[in-house]
Design a protein around this motif. Sequence first.
Motif, PDB file in Angstrom:
ATOM      1  N   ILE A 222      -4.121   0.499  -7.377  1.00 17.16           N
ATOM      2  CA  ILE A 222      -3.368   1.095  -6.292  1.00 17.16           C
ATOM      3  C   ILE A 222      -2.294   1.967  -6.923  1.00 17.16           C
ATOM      4  O   ILE A 222      -1.933   1.759  -8.092  1.00 17.16           O
TER       5      ILE A 222
ATOM      6  N   SER B  85       0.857   2.997  -8.348  1.00 13.44           N
ATOM      7  CA  SER B  85       1.921   2.098  -8.815  1.00 13.44           C
ATOM      8  C   SER B  85       3.254   2.350  -8.136  1.00 13.44           C
ATOM      9  O   SER B  85       4.141   1.494  -8.160  1.00 13.44           O
TER      10      SER B  85
ATOM     11  N   ALA C  48       2.781  -2.205  -3.887  1.00 13.42           N
ATOM     12  CA  ALA C  48       1.702  -2.081  -4.871  1.00 13.42           C
ATOM     13  C   ALA C  48       1.317  -3.424  -5.467  1.00 13.42           C
ATOM     14  O   ALA C  48       0.131  -3.760  -5.560  1.00 13.42           O
TER      15      ALA C  48
ATOM     16  N   THR D  98      -0.831   6.404   0.321  1.00 12.01           N
ATOM     17  CA  THR D  98      -0.382   6.135  -1.046  1.00 12.01           C
ATOM     18  C   THR D  98      -1.208   6.861  -2.093  1.00 12.01           C
ATOM     19  O   THR D  98      -0.746   7.040  -3.218  1.00 12.01           O
TER      20      THR D  98
END
Length: 879
Positions: A72, A74, A79, A830
Motif C-alpha cells: 500500500i 506508505s 497504511a 492512495t
Amino acid sequence: MAGALTLLLSALLPLAPVTVNDPTVSWPANASAPRSTMLALSAYRPLGMEAEFGCGTARAAQAAGGIVFATIDSGAPDATQRGLVVRAQGDRLTINGILDEPIPPGDCVYRLRGDHNGLSVLRNGTEVGRGALPDVHVLATSLTSLANPDLSVRIRVDDQFDTSPSPLKIVLMVLLALAAVTAFGCLVLLERPRVSLRQRLGPADLVVPAIMLLWVFLAPMSDDDGYYSAMAKNVPFEGYVGNYYQILNQGFTPFSWFYYFLAKWQVFGFAPVVLRIPALLFGLVTWFAARRYVTRRRFAGIALGAAFLAWWLPLDMGVRPEGVVTMCGLLTLLAVTAAVERQRLTFLGLAVGIAGIGFFAHPTGFTTLAPLLAGLPFAWRLLSRDAGWRTVVARVLAVLSPGAVAMLLAFADGSLRDFLHAQEIFKKLAGSESWYTEFARWMFLLNQNDAMANYAKRAPVLVCVAAMVWFVVLFTALRARRIAVPPRLALAGWSTLFAFFLLWFTPSKWTHHFGSLAGIGSVFLALMLLSVVPLARSLAPRVPAAVLTGGVLSVIAMLGLAAHGANRWPYSWHLGLPQVAQPPHLWLLKLDKPYWWLLLIGIVAYVLYRRRKDSLIALPVVIVLFFGVNIAYLVGGFAIATVRTLDTWSPWAASVQDPLARRCAAADGVEVLVPDGTLSPLRDGWFVLRDTPIATVVSGRPSVTYEYATGSGRVVGSGRLTDDADSVVRRTLVLPPAPADATAVRLTGDASPPAAQRYLRLRDFLPRDAAVAVAWQHAFLFPCQRQPAVRDGVIEPVTYAVQWGDTPLLGVSDATWAPVRGALFGDVLTSHEITALPARLRDQPGAYPIQVYRTTPRYAVDYSISRGSTTLFGWEAMR
C-alpha cells in the motif's frame, strides 16, 4: 425412478466439484531493476503470499528512500493498518508492528510467508514475528536497481468465485437434465394435456404494448440500472457474476443466471434503449399472460390495462431482474390455475419449473412461490386423487422434476461454498436486513423526500394493499354464507397476499422490489375491480352503511396518499420534466387531496344512478380513472420533457434521436473544463486576461485571493476563492467572470498560476480506450466509456472518473470508493494522483450532480501473472 433421481442429483449439484481459478502474481518483473507496480486486488487480501530479500537489499533500500517493499502507499494514513510496509530506516528493519529490529551485519535472508493462518516473518529460517495477511493495492519499493537481485514477492490472488464445472459435474448435470426430462416427459405422456395458445385480442392488446414500446425511449433510469449493467459488463472478464462495485466483488451464486443473460445481451450494445429491450419482452409476455388470466369479462381490457401499466411502467423498465421475476410469477399463477381448472398435473409441474427460474433470478424471486402456496390445497387434492401412497410419491416427484431447470441455472457455474462465502462477506461488510425490518421498505415508500417514494411507485402498491384488506373481508364473508368465490380471483388474491409476505424475506428493503409483484398484483387488482360489486351484492342487496363508508374512506385515503408522492426519480437530472419534486397536480386540482376523489366518486355514482346502473360501481371506476391519470401524467410528463430538450440534451431526447447511442448518450451532454493555454505574465504576479474562463488548481484547504485590474493598474474586483473542502485531491477552481474593463488577473495564496480554460464535450475529452470509473448511479447513461476490468482477481487501474455528487468531492466519497466497503475504487485515493475538473450539463443552467476527475496511477503495471487452477468439492474452501 426418474423423479427420484432428479431430486437426488439436484441436491448433489451444489456439492459437486468445481475447478477454481488460482492465479499467482510474481514481482518484480526484472529483479535487477525493480519497479513499483499497481496491483489492486478485488478481494483486497490475498489467499497467500511469499516474499524474500536479503540484508544487503534492506541496506540498499535504506539508502534509496527506505521502502524495501510495500503493499500500500506508505504515505497513506492507515497504511500499516491495512497494508504491509517493510521499511529500512536508521539501520533498523520494521514491518507493521510485527517486527522492529536492527538490520544484521553481513549476509542474511528474510522470508515472509502468509496463508489463511496469518503472516510469519523468518530471518535465516527462524521465525521472528507474526501478524495478519495484509491488503494489497500496490507493490512499491524505493529500489531502482539491485546488484544482488534477491528481492522477490509472490502473491496468491483470491479469485475463488471464478469457478467452472469439473468433468464430473458436467456428467452430473447431463444426467440431471436427462432424468428431469424423463420424469416430466412421462407425466406429459400419461396425461396428454391440451395447450391452446389462441387468444382473442382487443383494443387493449394494441394500446398497452404501444405504451410499453414508447416507454422504452422515454423512461427514466431505475434505481440500479447503472449498477447491474456494470456487473453484467464485467462477466466476460472475471468469469462469474460479481458485485463489481463493492463488497470485495463477492459472487451472486445462486442468483446469477439473469446477469449471464444480460452479459450475453450486451453484445448488441450498451445503449440504454438496447439494454431495455429484454425488459420490454418480459413485460409483453407478462401482459399477454395477464390477458389470458383475466378473460371473457366486460371491460376486462380497460381494468387490467390500467392496473398493469400503473404497476409495470414505474417499476420494471430497466435492467434489474424484477421484470423477469414478475413474468415468472404470473406464468406460475397461470400454470397453477390451468392445473386446477383442467385437473392436469402437467401444468403443476410446469408451474414448479417456471417458479424455480424466477426464484433464482434474484432474491425477490421468492415471490414466484406465492402461486404455488396459494394453490397448494388444490394441488394436493389433484396429487392424491384416486391413488395410493406410492402413486402419490411418484406424482410428487414428477411434478417437482422441472425444478431441475432452476438448479441447473443456479449452480451450473457455482457451488454451495460460493453462496456461503458470499453471504459471509456481505454480512461482514454491508449487513443484511431480515423479515423483522420489512417496515424499512414501507418507510422508504412513504418518505416524501425520497425518489423511491414517487407517486408512480406508490400508486399500485397502496391501492393493492387496500384491495387485499377488502379481499380478505369479502372472502371471509362469502365463505361464511357458503357462496362460491371465483377460483381465479381466489388464487390471484391469495397469491398476491403471499407474495407481499414472501417479500419480507429479501435481504434488502428497497421499494423497487415491488416491481416483482407487477404481474400477480395487476391481475388481482383487475379481478377485484371487476368482481367486487357483484360479489358484494350477492351477500346483500343493500350494502351496510358502515361497510360502504369504510370502502369509500379506504379508497380516497389510499389515492390521496399515493398521489402525495413527489415527481422525483432516482439519480435523474429531470431535464425538461414538469413539476419536478412536487406531487402531481393539474392547475388548482391537487391529486393528493382526498376530497377531490370523494367528489369524483360522488359524481360518478350520481351519473350511474341516473343511468339506472349500480352506483356502487363508482368505486372501481374511480380507481381505474386514478390509474389512468397516473399513467397519463407519467408518460405525458416525460413526453413533454423529451420535446422540451430535443434541441439540447436529455436522456429521453437522446434515446429518441439516437437510440443506438452513436453520440455516446450522456457523454454528449456533459461538458468538462480543460486547460486552453497559459496566460501571458506581467509584473508582480499579474497575468493578461483572455476572453475565456480562468481557473487555478488547488489542494488541501485552499485560501486563495483573486484580483482583477485595468490596464492602468486599478483594481476593479477581488474576492476569496475556495470550495470549503479539505482534501489531498487537487481541484480546479474557476474564477468568477471578470469586470468588463479588467485586463489583468492576479492570485495570491497556495494555488497554481491562473490558466485559460475551455469547455469540451466529455465524449471528446475521454479517450475511447481509457478505463473510466463511472459512478454506478448513472453508469447506464455512459455506454461509450470502458469500465475498468476485474480479471483474475485484479482491478485494472483507472485513468478518469465520472462520478455522481452535488457537493465538492462527494463523487470520490461514495461507498464504492470506501475501503471499509471492500470497494472497487477503495485504493484509488492512495494509489493515484487525482484532479477534479469542473463539469456541467450542456445548455442547462444550474448545478447538477456530475463530477469529473483525472486519476493518474502512481505506478505502471509491471508484474507477471500465472494462471493455475484447483479442483474442490462444492463445500470446500480455498486454502
